[in-house]
Every structure is written in C-alpha cells, then in structure tokens.
Design a protein around this motif. Structure first.
Motif, PDB file in Angstrom:
ATOM      1  N   ARG A 104       0.792  -1.048  -0.026  1.00  0.00           N
ATOM      2  CA  ARG A 104      -0.040   0.008   0.032  1.00  0.00           C
ATOM      3  C   ARG A 104       0.850   1.241   0.124  1.00  0.00           C
ATOM      4  O   ARG A 104       1.901   1.225   0.595  1.00  0.00           O
ATOM      5  CB  ARG A 104      -0.790   0.169   1.252  1.00  0.00           C
ATOM      6  N   VAL A 105       0.562   2.219  -0.751  1.00  0.00           N
ATOM      7  CA  VAL A 105       1.249   3.668  -0.813  1.00  0.00           C
ATOM      8  C   VAL A 105       0.846   4.453   0.612  1.00  0.00           C
ATOM      9  O   VAL A 105      -0.243   4.605   0.774  1.00  0.00           O
ATOM     10  CB  VAL A 105       0.689   4.249  -2.097  1.00  0.00           C
ATOM     11  N   CYS A 106       1.973   4.966   1.410  1.00  0.00           N
ATOM     12  CA  CYS A 106       1.894   5.556   2.263  1.00  0.00           C
ATOM     13  C   CYS A 106       2.168   6.970   2.087  1.00  0.00           C
ATOM     14  O   CYS A 106       1.590   7.987   2.773  1.00  0.00           O
ATOM     15  CB  CYS A 106       2.878   5.026   3.468  1.00  0.00           C
ATOM     16  N   ASP A 107       2.822   7.183   1.298  1.00  0.00           N
ATOM     17  CA  ASP A 107       3.300   8.462   0.716  1.00  0.00           C
ATOM     18  C   ASP A 107       4.033   8.468  -0.557  1.00  0.00           C
ATOM     19  O   ASP A 107       4.456   7.471  -0.867  1.00  0.00           O
ATOM     20  CB  ASP A 107       4.319   9.191   1.931  1.00  0.00           C
ATOM     21  N   SER A 108       4.533   9.834  -0.981  1.00  0.00           N
ATOM     22  CA  SER A 108       5.275   9.683  -2.334  1.00  0.00           C
ATOM     23  C   SER A 108       6.068  11.095  -2.314  1.00  0.00           C
ATOM     24  O   SER A 108       5.856  11.996  -1.390  1.00  0.00           O
ATOM     25  CB  SER A 108       4.349   9.851  -3.535  1.00  0.00           C
ATOM     26  N   ARG A 109       6.969  10.945  -3.167  1.00  0.00           N
ATOM     27  CA  ARG A 109       8.097  12.164  -3.415  1.00  0.00           C
ATOM     28  C   ARG A 109       8.067  12.151  -4.853  1.00  0.00           C
ATOM     29  O   ARG A 109       8.538  11.415  -5.455  1.00  0.00           O
ATOM     30  CB  ARG A 109       9.396  11.988  -2.888  1.00  0.00           C
ATOM     31  N   PRO A 110       7.525  13.271  -5.546  1.00  0.00           N
ATOM     32  CA  PRO A 110       6.947  14.629  -4.810  1.00  0.00           C
ATOM     33  C   PRO A 110       5.527  14.049  -4.007  1.00  0.00           C
ATOM     34  O   PRO A 110       4.898  13.053  -4.362  1.00  0.00           O
ATOM     35  CB  PRO A 110       6.606  15.427  -5.883  1.00  0.00           C
ATOM     36  N   GLY A 111       5.250  14.963  -3.097  1.00  0.00           N
ATOM     37  CA  GLY A 111       3.720  14.620  -2.666  1.00  0.00           C
ATOM     38  C   GLY A 111       2.600  14.777  -3.445  1.00  0.00           C
ATOM     39  O   GLY A 111       2.627  15.301  -4.684  1.00  0.00           O
ATOM     40  N   ALA A 112       1.475  14.344  -3.012  1.00  0.00           N
ATOM     41  CA  ALA A 112       0.289  14.321  -3.918  1.00  0.00           C
ATOM     42  C   ALA A 112      -0.056  15.964  -4.566  1.00  0.00           C
ATOM     43  O   ALA A 112       0.292  17.033  -3.799  1.00  0.00           O
ATOM     44  CB  ALA A 112      -0.931  13.906  -3.097  1.00  0.00           C
ATOM     45  N   ASN A 113      -0.316  16.082  -5.562  1.00  0.00           N
ATOM     46  CA  ASN A 113      -0.860  17.231  -6.472  1.00  0.00           C
ATOM     47  C   ASN A 113       0.519  18.215  -6.787  1.00  0.00           C
ATOM     48  O   ASN A 113       0.178  19.303  -6.648  1.00  0.00           O
ATOM     49  CB  ASN A 113      -2.030  17.941  -5.596  1.00  0.00           C
ATOM     50  N   GLN A 114       1.449  17.517  -6.430  1.00  0.00           N
ATOM     51  CA  GLN A 114       2.811  18.529  -6.598  1.00  0.00           C
ATOM     52  C   GLN A 114       3.456  18.221  -8.113  1.00  0.00           C
ATOM     53  O   GLN A 114       3.243  17.007  -8.355  1.00  0.00           O
ATOM     54  CB  GLN A 114       3.890  18.356  -5.521  1.00  0.00           C
ATOM     55  N   PRO A 156       0.262  -1.341   9.139  1.00  0.00           N
ATOM     56  CA  PRO A 156      -0.125   0.224   8.937  1.00  0.00           C
ATOM     57  C   PRO A 156       1.049   0.748   8.316  1.00  0.00           C
ATOM     58  O   PRO A 156       2.193   0.516   8.381  1.00  0.00           O
ATOM     59  CB  PRO A 156      -0.546   0.504  10.371  1.00  0.00           C
ATOM     60  N   CYS A 157       0.954   1.995   7.822  1.00  0.00           N
ATOM     61  CA  CYS A 157       1.608   2.867   7.548  1.00  0.00           C
ATOM     62  C   CYS A 157       2.453   3.694   8.698  1.00  0.00           C
ATOM     63  O   CYS A 157       1.874   3.637   9.890  1.00  0.00           O
ATOM     64  CB  CYS A 157       1.035   4.223   6.768  1.00  0.00           C
ATOM     65  N   PRO A 158       3.673   3.803   8.725  1.00  0.00           N
ATOM     66  CA  PRO A 158       4.526   4.521  10.079  1.00  0.00           C
ATOM     67  C   PRO A 158       3.843   5.764  10.340  1.00  0.00           C
ATOM     68  O   PRO A 158       3.200   6.540   9.442  1.00  0.00           O
ATOM     69  CB  PRO A 158       5.873   4.516   9.654  1.00  0.00           C
ATOM     70  N   GLU A 159       3.978   6.126  11.662  1.00  0.00           N
ATOM     71  CA  GLU A 159       3.450   7.464  11.772  1.00  0.00           C
ATOM     72  C   GLU A 159       4.058   8.592  10.973  1.00  0.00           C
ATOM     73  O   GLU A 159       5.161   8.529  10.853  1.00  0.00           O
ATOM     74  CB  GLU A 159       3.662   7.533  13.425  1.00  0.00           C
ATOM     75  N   GLY A 160       3.238   9.437  10.798  1.00  0.00           N
ATOM     76  CA  GLY A 160       3.635  10.682   9.909  1.00  0.00           C
ATOM     77  C   GLY A 160       3.206  10.218   8.443  1.00  0.00           C
ATOM     78  O   GLY A 160       3.321  11.231   7.838  1.00  0.00           O
ATOM     79  N   ALA A 161       3.169   9.273   8.226  1.00  0.00           N
ATOM     80  CA  ALA A 161       2.621   9.070   6.603  1.00  0.00           C
ATOM     81  C   ALA A 161       0.920   8.724   6.762  1.00  0.00           C
ATOM     82  O   ALA A 161       0.481   8.147   7.659  1.00  0.00           O
ATOM     83  CB  ALA A 161       3.241   7.560   6.003  1.00  0.00           C
ATOM     84  N   SER A 162       0.738   9.090   5.755  1.00  0.00           N
ATOM     85  CA  SER A 162      -0.776   9.071   5.674  1.00  0.00           C
ATOM     86  C   SER A 162      -1.573   7.991   5.191  1.00  0.00           C
ATOM     87  O   SER A 162      -2.665   7.898   5.405  1.00  0.00           O
ATOM     88  CB  SER A 162      -1.277  10.451   4.839  1.00  0.00           C
ATOM     89  N   GLY A 163      -1.289   7.076   4.344  1.00  0.00           N
ATOM     90  CA  GLY A 163      -1.693   5.803   3.790  1.00  0.00           C
ATOM     91  C   GLY A 163      -2.423   5.189   4.635  1.00  0.00           C
ATOM     92  O   GLY A 163      -3.310   4.602   4.519  1.00  0.00           O
ATOM     93  N   LEU A 214       6.432   5.539  -1.265  1.00  0.00           N
ATOM     94  CA  LEU A 214       6.805   5.030  -0.020  1.00  0.00           C
ATOM     95  C   LEU A 214       5.640   4.143   0.289  1.00  0.00           C
ATOM     96  O   LEU A 214       4.379   4.369   0.517  1.00  0.00           O
ATOM     97  CB  LEU A 214       7.078   5.962   1.154  1.00  0.00           C
ATOM     98  N   VAL A 215       6.018   2.683   0.480  1.00  0.00           N
ATOM     99  CA  VAL A 215       4.931   1.815   0.473  1.00  0.00           C
ATOM    100  C   VAL A 215       5.113   0.783   1.819  1.00  0.00           C
ATOM    101  O   VAL A 215       6.174   0.588   2.445  1.00  0.00           O
ATOM    102  CB  VAL A 215       4.831   0.932  -0.451  1.00  0.00           C
ATOM    103  N   THR A 216       4.264   0.198   2.305  1.00  0.00           N
ATOM    104  CA  THR A 216       4.119  -0.762   3.395  1.00  0.00           C
ATOM    105  C   THR A 216       3.388  -2.093   2.855  1.00  0.00           C
ATOM    106  O   THR A 216       2.470  -1.929   2.010  1.00  0.00           O
ATOM    107  CB  THR A 216       3.784  -0.439   4.771  1.00  0.00           C
ATOM    108  N   PRO A 217       3.737  -3.146   3.264  1.00  0.00           N
ATOM    109  CA  PRO A 217       2.735  -4.521   2.987  1.00  0.00           C
ATOM    110  C   PRO A 217       1.358  -4.271   3.450  1.00  0.00           C
ATOM    111  O   PRO A 217       1.253  -3.320   4.393  1.00  0.00           O
ATOM    112  CB  PRO A 217       3.394  -5.504   3.835  1.00  0.00           C
ATOM    113  N   THR A 218       0.660  -4.654   2.783  1.00  0.00           N
ATOM    114  CA  THR A 218      -1.215  -4.438   3.008  1.00  0.00           C
ATOM    115  C   THR A 218      -1.369  -4.942   4.311  1.00  0.00           C
ATOM    116  O   THR A 218      -2.482  -4.480   5.041  1.00  0.00           O
ATOM    117  CB  THR A 218      -2.133  -5.001   2.028  1.00  0.00           C
ATOM    118  N   THR A 219      -0.612  -5.669   4.915  1.00  0.00           N
ATOM    119  CA  THR A 219      -0.846  -6.494   6.423  1.00  0.00           C
ATOM    120  C   THR A 219      -0.336  -5.457   7.608  1.00  0.00           C
ATOM    121  O   THR A 219      -0.812  -5.820   8.707  1.00  0.00           O
ATOM    122  CB  THR A 219      -0.242  -7.676   6.321  1.00  0.00           C
TER     123      THR A 219
END
Length: 74
Positions: free
Chosen positions: A40-50, A67-74, A60-65
């Motif tokens: 799952r996508v937690c964040d990106s560089r550049p950010g959304a709408n940039q 959660p995204c790390p704190e500070g990442a929004s996914g 920046l991704v994590t396995p779907t199983t």
C-alpha cells in the motif's frame, strides 16, 4: 503528481503510466518490493498534487498487512 496515497502500489504504478517509479519501504526496513500488489502507498515524493520535477517518482509503501508508519498518511 496524482494522489495515490492509501492505494494499492501496483495500481499506483499503473496510474503513473510510463513515469519512472521506484518503491521504498516506508518503515525504513529496506525490504524489497517484489509484488507491488501486496503493498500500500503511504506517501510519495513528490507529494500529492505537486509537480514532478525529477525522476524516478518515489512511492513509500508498506505491506498491506501492516499500517503506515506514523507521519505517513496512507
């Protein structure tokens, strides 16, 4: 840059349609993303709408199983 946060990493890559994309483990564990549909996508560089000004775009991704790390929004 489209807002792909919270979405499936494979679909996000497909949505980027020809743009160079690199996956990074958002947890910092440096795990290789072998099967993007299981992440799952937690964040990106550049950010959304940039504006994309450099390549590759980093998803920046994590396995779907997990959660995204704190500070990442996914």
């Amino acid at each position: 840059m489209p807002d792909v946060t919270g979405g499936n990493a494979l679909r996000a890559q497909e949505q980027m349609d020809g743009t160079q994309v690199r996956f990074e483990d958002a947890t910092g564990k440096n795990r290789e993303v072998v099967d993007p549909k299981a992440w799952r996508v937690c964040d990106s560089r550049p950010g959304a709408n940039q504006q994309i000004t450099s390549y590759p775009v980093v998803l920046l991704v994590t396995p779907t199983t997990e959660p995204c790390p704190e500070g990442a929004s996914g």
